[in-house]
Design a protein around this motif. Sequence first.
Motif, short mmCIF file in Angstrom:
data_model
loop_
_atom_site.label_atom_id
_atom_site.label_comp_id
_atom_site.label_asym_id
_atom_site.label_seq_id
_atom_site.Cartn_x
_atom_site.Cartn_y
_atom_site.Cartn_z
N LYS A 103 15.38 18.46 9.39
CA LYS A 103 14.79 18.41 10.73
C LYS A 103 14.30 19.80 11.13
N ALA A 118 9.64 17.68 20.84
CA ALA A 118 10.67 18.16 21.77
C ALA A 118 10.99 19.62 21.48
N VAL A 141 20.70 15.54 23.03
CA VAL A 141 20.18 14.99 21.77
C VAL A 141 20.62 15.93 20.65
N LYS A 143 21.18 16.36 16.49
CA LYS A 143 20.73 15.79 15.21
C LYS A 143 21.26 16.58 14.03
N VAL A 153 21.94 11.01 14.33
CA VAL A 153 21.48 11.43 15.66
C VAL A 153 22.39 10.85 16.72
N VAL A 155 22.61 10.59 20.87
CA VAL A 155 21.99 10.81 22.18
C VAL A 155 23.03 10.35 23.19
N GLU A 175 18.05 19.27 20.86
CA GLU A 175 16.72 19.30 21.46
C GLU A 175 16.65 18.63 22.81
N GLU A 176 15.53 18.86 23.42
CA GLU A 176 15.17 18.28 24.71
C GLU A 176 15.12 16.76 24.61
N TYR A 177 15.60 16.07 25.63
CA TYR A 177 15.55 14.60 25.67
C TYR A 177 14.13 14.16 26.02
N LEU A 178 13.61 13.22 25.22
CA LEU A 178 12.26 12.69 25.47
C LEU A 178 12.40 11.30 26.08
N GLU A 182 9.20 4.26 22.40
CA GLU A 182 8.98 4.82 21.07
C GLU A 182 7.99 3.99 20.27
N LYS A 204 16.31 0.75 17.32
CA LYS A 204 17.26 1.57 16.56
C LYS A 204 18.72 1.28 16.88
N ASN A 214 23.29 4.15 17.04
CA ASN A 214 22.03 4.15 16.28
C ASN A 214 22.25 3.57 14.90
N ILE A 272 9.19 12.53 17.70
CA ILE A 272 10.66 12.50 17.67
C ILE A 272 11.13 12.91 16.29
N GLU A 273 10.47 12.37 15.28
CA GLU A 273 10.85 12.71 13.90
C GLU A 273 9.70 12.34 12.97
P1 AMP Z 1 15.67 10.16 14.65
O1 AMP Z 1 16.56 9.93 13.47
O2 AMP Z 1 15.30 11.57 14.86
O3 AMP Z 1 14.53 9.19 14.72
O4 AMP Z 1 16.51 9.71 15.93
C1 AMP Z 1 17.01 8.41 16.05
C2 AMP Z 1 16.79 7.90 17.44
O5 AMP Z 1 17.41 8.76 18.39
C3 AMP Z 1 15.34 7.88 17.86
O6 AMP Z 1 14.67 6.74 17.45
C4 AMP Z 1 15.46 7.94 19.36
O7 AMP Z 1 15.76 6.66 19.88
C5 AMP Z 1 16.64 8.83 19.56
N1 AMP Z 1 16.14 10.19 19.75
C6 AMP Z 1 15.94 11.14 18.82
N2 AMP Z 1 15.45 12.28 19.34
C7 AMP Z 1 15.33 12.05 20.67
C8 AMP Z 1 14.90 12.85 21.78
N3 AMP Z 1 14.50 14.12 21.63
N4 AMP Z 1 14.91 12.29 23.00
C9 AMP Z 1 15.33 11.01 23.17
N5 AMP Z 1 15.76 10.20 22.17
C10 AMP Z 1 15.77 10.72 20.94
#
Ligand code: AMP
Length: 416
Positions: A103, A118, A141, A143, A153, A155, A175-178, A182, A204, A214, A272-273
């Motif tokens: 990441k 973010a 958040v 990760k 991850v 949250v 990181e910052e919450y978004l 999605e 998810k 998740n 987000i990723e």
């Molecule tokens: P990722 O593995 O990075 O996709 O994260 C898994 C899930 O966590 C994502 O699909 C989002 O639902 C949640 N998530 C990850 N990053 C954020 C973020 N910065 N703000 C809010 N939700 C997040």
Amino acid sequence: MKVLVIGGGAREHALCRSLSLDPDVTALHCAPGNAGIAEVAELHPVDALDGAAVARLAGELAADLVVVGPEAPLVAGVADAVRAAGIPCFGPSREAALLEGSKAFAKDVMASAGVPTARSYVCATPEEIDRALDAFGAPYVVKDDGLAAGKGVVVTADAAQARAHALSCERVVIEEYLDGPEVSLFAITDGTTVLPLTPAQDFKRALDGDEGPNTGGMGAYSPLPWADPKLVDEVLASVLQPTVDELRRRGTPFTGLLYAGLAITGRGVRVIEFNARFGDPETQVVLARLRTPLAGPLLRAADGTLADQPPLRWHEDAAVTVVVASHNYPGTPRTGDPIEGLDEVAAEDAPYAYVLHAGTRREGDAVVSAGGRVLSVTATGKDLTQARERAYAAVARIRLDGAQHRTDIAREAAGE
Ligand code: AMP
Ligand code: GLY
């Protein structure tokens, strides 16, 4: 064209199903596959993580194209081994797959390429962790930097839980919450030309109403009736093309499937990723809607001629997929339970609904569960409501002791 697919999940079953329907594909092989893929491809008991073994198998089969499905073989350099043997491979090099494998690396590429994401800190000590958590505030958040199959991850609004997860990781991104819905948008690329597919949405969390932990993904749908029709063009220009250009500029071109996981926030689209492969379960719905035979674009991406690919064609139909998971998933799942009702789905629901196998294996005459996500029931219909009805009617025929699935996949988007 002879094609070898590496992997054995529902995504690989979806890929193999589409490839098996492509008139240009004369032979289809898969390693290691699963009980469902065995119905459309010849299986080979080769370790997907062993690049030399995969390259040897591809050579023996005289494969014209190898498609690497999951992230772990990509991060292990399996695509490099196949290409070194002179065989076209759909899937990024080990170095380019770091976009998913780390990441922190992905954040660095996005910063260089000016891609919106973010704000974040990469932390390695308790002091850095506390500083980052305080800087952003709740919801937190956190990760894990490395690969974690969608489960690294956390949250949470709970500072103690956020801190405990951060401390359990060797290296962590905070990181910052978004805030916002999605979207998963996939693009096929040869490292220069970028061809976006159609957007999908994944679910998810393990439980209805986006509750629970998740997971790797519990269901998906496409199209997204609520999304701005300009979304794909916008993400191509602001995210996908700049990222592909940046990796090429760094001397590590990305060939294969670039997956952008996006949040549509009040301030615009944010990444987000990234993933370095087709998403699971989104692939099940994206490929259900793809009209263009699949092998052509994959081969053109692999051999660097994607600019010659005619525009992709899509079905008007909607698609919904519902994941059926084992007892206790996403914790350590219970496996070895018989799965019944597969024949009934094939007899009653095809061609509008069908089962794509994930963690399954054959034991004598029975098909038994062999993983957390066991299968993915996919259905198409004239709209999301009909696709949902068909998917859930088929799910109801599947009998697996202790199994779980979400009942609300695509419900809100269907306006129900
Ligand atoms: P990722 O593995 O990075 O996709 O994260 C898994 C899930 O966590 C994502 O699909 C989002 O639902 C949640 N998530 C990850 N990053 C954020 C973020 N910065 N703000 C809010 N939700 C997040
Ligand atoms: N569906 C999420 C993923 O494939 O990572």
